[in-house]
Design a protein around this motif. Structure first.
Motif, PDB file in Angstrom:
ATOM      1  N   GLN A  25       0.831  -1.201   0.000  1.00 36.37           N
ATOM      2  CA  GLN A  25       0.000   0.000   0.000  1.00 36.37           C
ATOM      3  C   GLN A  25       0.868   1.255   0.000  1.00 36.37           C
ATOM      4  OE1 GLN A  25      -3.654  -0.057  -0.013  1.00 36.37           O
ATOM      5  NE2 GLN A  25      -3.020   1.906  -0.842  1.00 36.37           N
ATOM      6  N   GLY A  26       1.967   1.249   0.722  1.00 32.92           N
ATOM      7  CA  GLY A  26       2.890   2.388   0.730  1.00 32.92           C
ATOM      8  C   GLY A  26       3.493   2.636  -0.645  1.00 32.92           C
ATOM      9  N   ALA A  27       3.872   1.552  -1.319  1.00 37.59           N
ATOM     10  CA  ALA A  27       4.411   1.697  -2.676  1.00 37.59           C
ATOM     11  C   ALA A  27       3.344   2.249  -3.618  1.00 37.59           C
ATOM     12  CB  ALA A  27       4.920   0.347  -3.179  1.00 37.59           C
ATOM     13  N   ALA A  28       2.113   1.796  -3.467  1.00 34.77           N
ATOM     14  CA  ALA A  28       1.023   2.297  -4.313  1.00 34.77           C
ATOM     15  C   ALA A  28       0.781   3.785  -4.062  1.00 34.77           C
ATOM     16  CB  ALA A  28      -0.253   1.499  -4.041  1.00 34.77           C
ATOM     17  N   TRP A  29       0.745   4.183  -2.802  1.00 30.92           N
ATOM     18  CA  TRP A  29       0.526   5.599  -2.489  1.00 30.92           C
ATOM     19  C   TRP A  29       1.647   6.475  -3.038  1.00 30.92           C
ATOM     20  CZ3 TRP A  29      -0.972   4.389   3.208  1.00 30.92           C
ATOM     21  CH2 TRP A  29      -2.343   4.110   3.288  1.00 30.92           C
ATOM     22  N   ALA A  30       2.884   5.988  -2.912  1.00 35.14           N
ATOM     23  CA  ALA A  30       4.022   6.769  -3.422  1.00 35.14           C
ATOM     24  C   ALA A  30       3.921   6.954  -4.935  1.00 35.14           C
ATOM     25  CB  ALA A  30       5.335   6.080  -3.049  1.00 35.14           C
ATOM     26  N   SER A  31       3.604   5.885  -5.654  1.00 39.92           N
ATOM     27  CA  SER A  31       3.500   6.008  -7.111  1.00 39.92           C
ATOM     28  C   SER A  31       2.308   6.875  -7.511  1.00 39.92           C
ATOM     29  CB  SER A  31       3.406   4.627  -7.763  1.00 39.92           C
ATOM     30  OG  SER A  31       2.180   4.013  -7.454  1.00 39.92           O
ATOM     31  N   MET A  32       1.191   6.762  -6.793  1.00 42.26           N
ATOM     32  CA  MET A  32       0.028   7.589  -7.100  1.00 42.26           C
ATOM     33  C   MET A  32       0.322   9.061  -6.827  1.00 42.26           C
ATOM     34  SD  MET A  32      -2.910   5.107  -5.496  1.00 42.26           S
ATOM     35  CE  MET A  32      -4.126   6.376  -5.338  1.00 42.26           C
ATOM     36  N   ARG A  35       2.514  10.375  -9.646  1.00 37.77           N
ATOM     37  CA  ARG A  35       1.767  10.470 -10.902  1.00 37.77           C
ATOM     38  C   ARG A  35       0.733  11.599 -10.865  1.00 37.77           C
ATOM     39  NH1 ARG A  35      -1.957   6.135 -11.498  1.00 37.77           N
ATOM     40  NH2 ARG A  35      -0.327   4.975 -10.458  1.00 37.77           N
ATOM     41  N   TYR A  36      -0.073  11.653  -9.783  1.00 38.13           N
ATOM     42  CA  TYR A  36      -1.109  12.689  -9.697  1.00 38.13           C
ATOM     43  C   TYR A  36      -0.511  14.083  -9.514  1.00 38.13           C
ATOM     44  CZ  TYR A  36      -4.548   8.922  -9.189  1.00 38.13           C
ATOM     45  OH  TYR A  36      -5.336   7.821  -9.394  1.00 38.13           O
ATOM     46  N   SER A  37       0.592  14.194  -8.773  1.00 34.24           N
ATOM     47  CA  SER A  37       1.226  15.503  -8.565  1.00 34.24           C
ATOM     48  C   SER A  37       1.815  16.046  -9.858  1.00 34.24           C
ATOM     49  CB  SER A  37       2.321  15.406  -7.505  1.00 34.24           C
ATOM     50  OG  SER A  37       1.765  15.064  -6.259  1.00 34.24           O
ATOM     51  N   LEU A  46      -2.064  15.159  -3.842  1.00 26.45           N
ATOM     52  CA  LEU A  46      -2.129  14.627  -2.490  1.00 26.45           C
ATOM     53  C   LEU A  46      -3.566  14.260  -2.130  1.00 26.45           C
ATOM     54  CD1 LEU A  46      -0.285  14.126  -0.025  1.00 26.45           C
ATOM     55  CD2 LEU A  46      -0.941  16.377   0.792  1.00 26.45           C
ATOM     56  N   PHE A  47      -4.499  15.136  -2.462  1.00 24.17           N
ATOM     57  CA  PHE A  47      -5.904  14.868  -2.178  1.00 24.17           C
ATOM     58  C   PHE A  47      -6.407  13.645  -2.951  1.00 24.17           C
ATOM     59  CE2 PHE A  47     -10.449  15.522  -3.008  1.00 24.17           C
ATOM     60  CZ  PHE A  47     -10.907  15.557  -1.695  1.00 24.17           C
ATOM     61  N   MET A  48      -6.066  13.557  -4.242  1.00 20.47           N
ATOM     62  CA  MET A  48      -6.520  12.439  -5.065  1.00 20.47           C
ATOM     63  C   MET A  48      -5.908  11.107  -4.628  1.00 20.47           C
ATOM     64  SD  MET A  48      -6.578  14.125  -8.873  1.00 20.47           S
ATOM     65  CE  MET A  48      -7.028  12.604  -9.688  1.00 20.47           C
ATOM     66  N   THR A  49      -4.697  11.152  -4.081  1.00 20.30           N
ATOM     67  CA  THR A  49      -4.034   9.930  -3.631  1.00 20.30           C
ATOM     68  C   THR A  49      -4.767   9.308  -2.452  1.00 20.30           C
ATOM     69  OG1 THR A  49      -1.882  10.703  -4.387  1.00 20.30           O
ATOM     70  CG2 THR A  49      -1.871   8.970  -2.731  1.00 20.30           C
ATOM     71  N   PHE A  50      -5.202  10.139  -1.516  1.00 16.96           N
ATOM     72  CA  PHE A  50      -5.748   9.613  -0.258  1.00 16.96           C
ATOM     73  C   PHE A  50      -7.262   9.743  -0.116  1.00 16.96           C
ATOM     74  CE2 PHE A  50      -1.309  10.701   0.726  1.00 16.96           C
ATOM     75  CZ  PHE A  50      -0.872   9.439   1.077  1.00 16.96           C
ATOM     76  N   ASP A  51      -7.981  10.152  -1.166  1.00 22.51           N
ATOM     77  CA  ASP A  51      -9.430  10.285  -1.019  1.00 22.51           C
ATOM     78  C   ASP A  51     -10.175   8.965  -1.199  1.00 22.51           C
ATOM     79  OD1 ASP A  51      -9.324   9.898  -3.746  1.00 22.51           O
ATOM     80  OD2 ASP A  51     -10.453  11.707  -4.259  1.00 22.51           O
ATOM     81  N   GLY A  52      -9.546   7.957  -1.762  1.00 21.78           N
ATOM     82  CA  GLY A  52     -10.171   6.660  -1.938  1.00 21.78           C
ATOM     83  C   GLY A  52     -11.019   6.546  -3.185  1.00 21.78           C
ATOM     84  N   LYS A  53     -11.172   7.613  -3.923  1.00 21.52           N
ATOM     85  CA  LYS A  53     -11.995   7.595  -5.129  1.00 21.52           C
ATOM     86  C   LYS A  53     -11.188   7.323  -6.389  1.00 21.52           C
ATOM     87  CE  LYS A  53     -15.256  10.861  -3.162  1.00 21.52           C
ATOM     88  NZ  LYS A  53     -15.802  12.218  -3.263  1.00 21.52           N
ATOM     89  N   HIS A  54      -9.874   7.364  -6.291  1.00 23.49           N
ATOM     90  CA  HIS A  54      -9.000   7.186  -7.452  1.00 23.49           C
ATOM     91  C   HIS A  54      -7.961   6.097  -7.180  1.00 23.49           C
ATOM     92  CE1 HIS A  54     -10.413  11.398  -7.430  1.00 23.49           C
ATOM     93  NE2 HIS A  54     -10.604  11.172  -8.718  1.00 23.49           N
TER      94      HIS A  54
END
Length: 126
Positions: A25-32, A35-37, A46-54
């Motif tokens: 999960q940490g690796a996924a968050w880092a890559s997201m 990519r999103y930034s 940052l918001f899109m990474t941790f909002d759970g909708k993306h």
């Protein structure tokens, strides 16, 4: 050799506690986040990474793996509880009661002591 054993024990404990899912999960968050930034800016990324909708593909696999692991551990646990339940009731019957001369007596509950404790408590002899 001792350090390798300690390291192996720590890795095994982390795995049993679900640490491998945390790493994925940490690796996924880092890559997201990266990519999103890059696409939307730091704050939106940052918001899109941790909002759970993306969620990304790794996030979906982590959720699926956790659910599968949790489901299998529930079924194993329930089978163990059933086995312990019958084992507990079987142990209440003494071997003498299972002879051909004596009938089997069903004792569904353990006996509860109702006598009061000694007052004052007994002292040890020194």
């Amino acid at each position: 050799m001792k350090r390798a054993g300690i390291l192996f024990a720590m890795l095994a404990a982390c795995h049993l506690a679900g640490g491998h899912w945390l790493l994925w999960q940490g690796a996924a968050w880092a890559s997201m986040l990266v990519r999103y930034s890059q696409s939307y800016g730091m704050e939106t990324g940052l918001f899109m990474t941790f909002d759970g909708k993306h969620p990304c593909q790794i996030c979906k696999r982590v959720v699926k793996g956790k659910n599968k692991e949790e489901h299998s551990s529930r079924s194993e646990r329930s089978q163990e509880e059933i086995g312990l339940y019958f084992l507990a009731y079987d142990s209440l019957l003494s071997p003498l009661l299972l002879s051909a001369e004596r009938p089997v007596i069903w004792r569904p509950h353990l006996s509860i002591r109702t006598d009061r404790p000694l007052s004052p408590p007994p002292r040890t002899v020194a």
